[in-house]
Design a protein around this motif. Structure first.
Motif, PDB file in Angstrom:
ATOM      1  N   TYR A  31       0.841  -1.200   0.000  1.00  0.00           N
ATOM      2  CA  TYR A  31       0.000   0.000   0.000  1.00  0.00           C
ATOM      3  C   TYR A  31       0.872   1.244   0.000  1.00  0.00           C
ATOM      4  O   TYR A  31       2.092   1.191   0.234  1.00  0.00           O
ATOM      5  CB  TYR A  31      -0.957   0.004   1.193  1.00  0.00           C
ATOM      6  N   PHE A  32       0.215   2.387  -0.269  1.00  0.00           N
ATOM      7  CA  PHE A  32       0.884   3.686  -0.232  1.00  0.00           C
ATOM      8  C   PHE A  32       0.791   4.254   1.187  1.00  0.00           C
ATOM      9  O   PHE A  32      -0.234   4.107   1.859  1.00  0.00           O
ATOM     10  CB  PHE A  32       0.225   4.671  -1.202  1.00  0.00           C
ATOM     11  N   GLU A  33       1.883   4.894   1.611  1.00  0.00           N
ATOM     12  CA  GLU A  33       1.876   5.646   2.869  1.00  0.00           C
ATOM     13  C   GLU A  33       2.195   7.087   2.524  1.00  0.00           C
ATOM     14  O   GLU A  33       3.031   7.355   1.645  1.00  0.00           O
ATOM     15  CB  GLU A  33       2.911   5.087   3.841  1.00  0.00           C
ATOM     16  N   VAL A  34       1.546   8.024   3.209  1.00  0.00           N
ATOM     17  CA  VAL A  34       1.752   9.431   2.924  1.00  0.00           C
ATOM     18  C   VAL A  34       2.101  10.171   4.204  1.00  0.00           C
ATOM     19  O   VAL A  34       1.592   9.868   5.290  1.00  0.00           O
ATOM     20  CB  VAL A  34       0.489  10.057   2.283  1.00  0.00           C
ATOM     21  N   LEU A  35       3.008  11.117   4.069  1.00  0.00           N
ATOM     22  CA  LEU A  35       3.344  12.037   5.157  1.00  0.00           C
ATOM     23  C   LEU A  35       3.005  13.437   4.662  1.00  0.00           C
ATOM     24  O   LEU A  35       3.692  13.966   3.777  1.00  0.00           O
ATOM     25  CB  LEU A  35       4.832  11.946   5.499  1.00  0.00           C
ATOM     26  N   PRO A  36       1.934  14.045   5.181  1.00  0.00           N
ATOM     27  CA  PRO A  36       1.500  15.366   4.700  1.00  0.00           C
ATOM     28  C   PRO A  36       2.606  16.402   4.818  1.00  0.00           C
ATOM     29  O   PRO A  36       3.472  16.320   5.698  1.00  0.00           O
ATOM     30  CB  PRO A  36       0.310  15.694   5.600  1.00  0.00           C
ATOM     31  N   GLY A  37       2.552  17.403   3.951  1.00  0.00           N
ATOM     32  CA  GLY A  37       3.563  18.442   3.962  1.00  0.00           C
ATOM     33  C   GLY A  37       3.206  19.599   4.868  1.00  0.00           C
ATOM     34  O   GLY A  37       2.176  19.583   5.573  1.00  0.00           O
ATOM     35  N   ASN A  38       4.032  20.604   4.826  1.00  0.00           N
ATOM     36  CA  ASN A  38       3.813  21.809   5.627  1.00  0.00           C
ATOM     37  C   ASN A  38       2.645  22.599   5.036  1.00  0.00           C
ATOM     38  O   ASN A  38       2.580  22.837   3.825  1.00  0.00           O
ATOM     39  CB  ASN A  38       5.087  22.656   5.626  1.00  0.00           C
TER      40      ASN A  38
END
Length: 550
Positions: free
Chosen positions: A123-130
């Motif tokens: 699966y995809f994992e995301v880390l939101p940006g500023n």
């Protein structure tokens, strides 16, 4: 007949009300659909193995926030673009600093991750940006999972080294055997150096000072000698992944800031010698020394040999060594350095620890008036007239050395009260000077008229027509040599003497010497120069004079 008059009706006809309402309603529905629709983004991948459109999910901290819709292949056929639809809640948070990566199962000696994908697939994992950055809808997936440090508050530092180190992302940073951080990444620079990015957890960051030292750990260290065997084992995680240990001086006060750079030392041994002075040592090719051999002073380790090279004629070895700054005042012309090797004998065995630890160097400081230097010649033996700081140092003169040499015992009534410290030829070459040291408790046994004789071997007196007498001092002196002395009765013994006094070493004792038995006070300290009658005799000034005992 009257002609009808047609008048134009002013205002909007009611018939237009319905289309207008339909237009407003359509705009509202479009706006509502836009607000409730997800966010479409594109993530470029190297390959799409394990990913399925309509099934592969996008997660943030374990919660599903989107779905993979479809794939397209780039024009150069080198990459795959994955088109993702994220929930509307992600709107405004997917900015240029956001990060995407694929989570797959990984099992290795270093770590085990992504086991949940065995059930639900990759699966995809995301880390939101500023939130302050601009919104963006195109990203390139990371090749590996970003470190935990990118999501936590803490101290980010850079360590630099020129030596190879077995480290990986996630390798622990230890302080007093406690894990206080981890390795984030490492990069090879153009100059060949390696930069290691590390992260210190927030609750431990105050322990990192501007003078803290970092060295590579992660293994089993074995130190063995004849007296003890010491084994130091780092935590299992450090052994498997490698690790870094931090040492902080006790007087350190200033706390380090994020972004600071530190040097990464090769091992603990290096940080112990960071303030050392580099010197050069020259010795013969048949030396028994290796890299890592110790340099000692009064039994204490003060330096280490770090490199060995041959000179052009392949006969002399140049050694680069480091010594502690505390002995910097000793590094003068006239300093004497010699090799300590194991010695085996029937009655005299010494330096057996060098069989395990290897041979080492001893240093005798040079005179305080000599010029400072950093280049020295290493000798194979102790200095001929090595002085001992305690006790009484004397010189014995004889016509030949025989079995006497270094560290031979000096006896009084078959009790060892001293030892030989060296030997040398007299200035004229006609005699041999043997240097001895009488141990502190027994210095009062030595007087002006004390007699010394060589007690090595067996003495035979007599002949075929007379009685024959065979005698020996002791089994130890018979096997390995030794010196014996005797002092006359009080009325004939003479005054006490000072350091450097010369005596004759006789080959055999007179019978009357063996009967002398004066009452003397042992343990009495050596008299001052004003109280002695032989202060003019010293090792430095009297080596060319011979004093005969009466």
């Amino acid at each position: 007949m009257e002609t009808p008059i047609i008048k134009a009706k002013k205002g909007l006809s009611p018939i237009w009300i319905l289309p207008l309402v339909a237009l407003i309603l359509g705009g509202y529905l479009l706006y509502k659909d836009f607000q409730e629709s997800g966010v479409m983004i594109t993530v470029r991948l190297n390959d799409a193995n394990g990913l399925t459109p309509g099934k592969t999910k996008v997660y943030f901290k374990g919660l599903p926030i989107g779905t993979l819709k479809e794939f397209t292949v780039t024009h150069d056929l080198q990459c795959v673009d994955a088109h993702l639809e994220l929930l509307k809640k992600a709107r405004g948070k997917i900015t240029s600093s956001a990060k995407f990566w694929i989570v797959k199962p990984e099992v290795s000696m270093n770590r085990i991750t992504g086991l949940d994908t065995l059930v639900k697939g990759s699966y995809f994992e995301v880390l939101p940006g500023n939130a302050n950055d601009e919104e963006q809808n195109f990203f390139t997936a990371l090749t590996e999972t970003p470190p935990v440090s990118s999501q936590l508050a803490g101290l980010k530092l850079t360590l630099t080294t020129t030596q190879p180190a077995v480290l990986s992302s996630g390798s622990p940073i230890l302080y007093k055997k406690i894990e206080i951080g981890e390795v984030v990444s490492q990069h090879l620079e153009k100059d060949g150096s390696v930069q290691v990015e590390i992260f210190i957890y927030q609750k431990y960051q105050d322990h990192v000072k501007t003078t803290s030292l970092f060295y590579v750990s992660g293994g089993i260290n074995l130190e063995a000698s004849l007296t003890k065997v010491s084994i130091k084992v780092d935590p299992l995680k450090s052994i498997l992944q490698g690790g870094i240990t931090m040492e902080t001086p006790e007087d350190a006060k200033a706390i380090a800031d994020s972004g600071m750079k530190f040097h990464l030392y090769e091992d603990y041994e290096q940080i112990q010698h960071i303030d050392d002075i580099e010197i050069q040592l020259d010795f013969s090719i048949d030396h028994p020394l290796n890299i890592g051999a110790a340099i000692r002073y009064q039994g204490l380790k003060v330096g280490i040999i770090s490199a060995l090279t041959l000179n052009d004629n392949l006969k002399i070895v140049h050694a680069k060594a480091y010594v502690g700054k505390q002995i910097a005042p000793f590094l003068r012309k006239g300093a004497y350095i010699w090799i300590v090797k194991p010695s085996l004998g029937l009655a005299n065995t010494a330096h057996l620890d060098t069989f395990i630890t290897g041979s080492y160097l001893n240093i005798l400081p040079g005179p305080g008036t000599g010029d400072l230097t950093k280049t020295f010649v290493v000798h194979d033996e102790k200095p001929a007239n090595m002085l001992v700081s305690n006790g009484l140092n004397l010189v014995l003169e004889t016509d030949r050395l025989g079995s006497l040499g270094y560290d031979k015992p000096v006896y009084y009534r078959q009790v060892q009260v001293g030892h030989t410290t060296g030997y040398d030829l007299s200035p004229t070459g006609q005699n041999v000077f043997i240097y001895i040291n009488i141990h502190e408790p027994y210095v009062d046994l030595i007087r002006e008229n004390t007699k010394f004789w060589n007690s090595s071997g067996v003495r035979i007196k007599g002949g075929l027509m007379t009685s024959m007498k065979i005698s020996t001092e002791s089994l130890a002196s018979l096997l390995d040599g030794g010196i014996t002395f005797s002092t006359p009765e009080r009325k004939d013994m003479g005054n006490r003497i000072s350091n450097g006094f010369h005596f004759t070493l006789h080959s055999d004792p007179d019978d009357q010497w063996l009967n002398w038995s004066p009452a003397l006070q042992l343990g009495k300290p050596l008299e001052t120069k004003k109280e002695t009658t032989q202060e003019k005799h010293s090792l430095k000034k009297s080596t060319d004079r011979k004093v005969e005992n009466k």
